[in-house]
Design a protein around this motif. Structure first.
Motif, mmCIF file in Angstrom:
data_model
loop_
_atom_site.group_PDB
_atom_site.id
_atom_site.type_symbol
_atom_site.label_atom_id
_atom_site.label_comp_id
_atom_site.label_asym_id
_atom_site.label_seq_id
_atom_site.Cartn_x
_atom_site.Cartn_y
_atom_site.Cartn_z
ATOM 1 N N GLY A 48 20.686 -10.872 -19.806
ATOM 2 C CA GLY A 48 19.901 -9.700 -19.438
ATOM 3 C C GLY A 48 20.380 -9.057 -18.157
ATOM 4 O O GLY A 48 19.593 -8.520 -17.388
ATOM 5 N N LYS A 49 21.712 -9.065 -17.961
ATOM 6 C CA LYS A 49 22.278 -8.621 -16.692
ATOM 7 C C LYS A 49 23.522 -7.757 -16.907
ATOM 8 O O LYS A 49 24.172 -7.812 -17.952
ATOM 9 N N VAL A 50 23.863 -6.981 -15.860
ATOM 10 C CA VAL A 50 25.185 -6.390 -15.695
ATOM 11 C C VAL A 50 25.858 -7.168 -14.576
ATOM 12 O O VAL A 50 25.242 -7.426 -13.531
ATOM 13 N N TYR A 51 27.120 -7.558 -14.779
ATOM 14 C CA TYR A 51 27.852 -8.379 -13.826
ATOM 15 C C TYR A 51 29.023 -7.594 -13.241
ATOM 16 O O TYR A 51 29.559 -6.700 -13.891
ATOM 17 N N ARG A 52 29.416 -7.979 -12.012
ATOM 18 C CA ARG A 52 30.585 -7.349 -11.378
ATOM 19 C C ARG A 52 31.499 -8.422 -10.795
ATOM 20 O O ARG A 52 31.039 -9.329 -10.091
ATOM 21 N N LEU A 53 32.789 -8.290 -11.094
ATOM 22 C CA LEU A 53 33.803 -9.219 -10.606
ATOM 23 C C LEU A 53 35.022 -8.448 -10.112
ATOM 24 O O LEU A 53 35.219 -7.286 -10.451
ATOM 25 N N HIS A 54 35.861 -9.128 -9.319
ATOM 26 C CA HIS A 54 37.220 -8.655 -9.122
ATOM 27 C C HIS A 54 37.990 -8.862 -10.423
ATOM 28 O O HIS A 54 37.564 -9.612 -11.306
ATOM 29 N N ASP A 55 39.137 -8.226 -10.550
ATOM 30 C CA ASP A 55 39.875 -8.299 -11.808
ATOM 31 C C ASP A 55 40.363 -9.703 -12.148
ATOM 32 O O ASP A 55 40.661 -10.000 -13.306
ATOM 33 N N ASP A 56 40.418 -10.605 -11.145
ATOM 34 C CA ASP A 56 40.855 -11.976 -11.400
ATOM 35 C C ASP A 56 39.689 -12.954 -11.517
ATOM 36 O O ASP A 56 39.894 -14.172 -11.566
ATOM 37 N N GLY A 57 38.465 -12.424 -11.552
ATOM 38 C CA GLY A 57 37.290 -13.259 -11.729
ATOM 39 C C GLY A 57 36.584 -13.660 -10.455
ATOM 40 O O GLY A 57 35.497 -14.266 -10.505
ATOM 41 N N ARG A 58 37.143 -13.338 -9.293
ATOM 42 C CA ARG A 58 36.479 -13.666 -8.036
ATOM 43 C C ARG A 58 35.194 -12.848 -7.860
ATOM 44 O O ARG A 58 35.093 -11.728 -8.358
ATOM 45 N N ILE A 59 34.234 -13.399 -7.129
ATOM 46 C CA ILE A 59 32.979 -12.710 -6.846
ATOM 47 C C ILE A 59 33.174 -11.786 -5.653
ATOM 48 O O ILE A 59 33.582 -12.239 -4.570
#
Length: 367
Positions: free
Chosen positions: A183-194
């Motif tokens: 139930g979320k929208v997520y955001r990451l760097h392109d390599d998966g880092r937070i």
């Protein structure tokens, strides 16, 4: 009055009633061309720099369509093909021509673990085989429920990657709890880092990748061509499908507020507004079951530049939304009755391409 006359009155009455209830008139002025034939469920697709197409079939196959031929890509991710889950979205890195990264979402299970949840992977393509596969995010815990995996992917202008995960059928726990996936929208760097500035990186026990919450099942996400804001849509239950503009840390209300009701006709909430929860830009009642989402930013279609296109699974058409001053002021049906519209993209040639279940990918032509 004779039976014949009574029957004629009956037919005319219901024809007029149907017209009165049809909020989305059918536009028959635009034709289409089938570009890729014989696809079952083209959940996501993307154009490569050579104008060929990579297509995710929900059943787990990645199809490379080039020069009129379809080739199945080897070494696709292992998927949990259950209910609404399977192989889902696919996009290219904004700098794909230099780094070759392809991003996929899919329903994934763990070894010796029942059920599945949405995962995000990146990989490269070589000789029709995925190589250098990297799992960037895996939601937890797995569940055998078959609904609400999300999942769409977009990159913004700063190179951040956003992806969506539905509530996995657990509306009472997941959407409003930032310590839980779903139930979320997520955001990451392109390599998966937070990212260090994600809204909940300093919140105790929070899932640090969360960007916004209170969503039900977002199966559409795109970037506005002018404002560059992130737009999503999501499935409501019986009524209450929504379009939202996503902002960091905001709560979009599900299931505390909603314009929908249970499928049985009963209510699960009595309110549609609450302080601290965002209102949708637009909602549908009855539900259209939206999937796929793209703005028209080209000049290929007279009078449509800036319009928002959204697929309808339930009613089997492409919904053409006219937007003015932040509101949907008009809707019309395109490609009516061809099948369940699953995915929508604007191609590198400026034309709109649409993935339709049990048909293929079609190109929307000019008038």
């Amino acid at each position: 009055m004779t039976f014949k006359n009574n029957f004629l009155v009956f037919i005319v009455f219901y024809a007029l009633l149907a017209c009165a209830q049809d909020k989305n008139p059918i536009n028959t002025e635009h034709t289409y061309e089938v570009i890729v034939e014989d696809l079952n469920n083209p959940w996501g697709f993307v154009f490569l720099p050579d104008k060929s197409i990579l297509i995710n079939e929900k059943d787990g196959r990645i199809i490379h369509f080039k020069n009129g031929k379809k080739t199945e890509i080897k070494n696709a991710p292992n998927i949990y093909n259950h209910g609404q889950g399977g192989l889902l979205d696919i996009v290219l890195h904004p700098d794909y021509t230099n780094n070759g990264w392809i991003y996929l979402t899919y329903a994934s299970s763990d070894e010796n673990d029942k059920g599945g949840h949405t995962a995000l992977m990146r990989a490269k393509l070589k000789n029709n085989t995925l190589i250098n596969k990297e799992l960037l995010y895996k939601a937890s815990p797995n569940t055998t429920k078959g609904q609400h995996f999300g999942s769409r992917i977009v990159f913004d202008d700063k190179g951040y990657l956003y992806f969506t995960i539905g509530d996995r059928g657990n509306r009472d726990k997941n959407p409003q709890d930032i310590t839980r996936d779903g139930g979320k929208v997520y955001r990451l760097h392109d390599d998966g880092r937070i990212p260090d500035d994600n809204p909940f990186v300093n919140s105790l026990n929070a899932k640090k990748a969360i960007y916004s919450y209170g969503h039900r099942n977002p199966q559409g996400m795109t970037i506005h061509p002018d404002t560059r804001a992130i737009w999503t849509h999501e499935h409501g239950p019986r009524g209450g499908d929504e379009i939202n503009i996503i902002q960091a840390g905001k709560n979009y209300g599900w299931p505390v507020i909603s314009y929908g009701i249970n499928y049985s006709g009963t209510r699960f909430t009595d309110i549609t507004k609450k302080e601290g929860m965002e209102q949708p830009l637009h909602y549908w009642d009855p539900s259209i079951a939206p999937s796929g989402m793209a703005f028209i930013s080209s000049n290929k279609y007279k009078g449509w530049k800036g319009n928002l296109l959204i697929g309808s699974l339930k009613f089997q058409y492409l919904n053409n939304c006219y937007i003015k001053n932040g509101k949907v002021i008009k809707e019309e049906r395109l490609l009516d009755g061809l099948g369940r519209v699953r995915s929508v993209n604007q191609g590198p040639d400026g034309f709109i391409y649409v993935g339709i279940e049990n048909l293929g990918i079609v190109k929307l032509l000019k008038k």
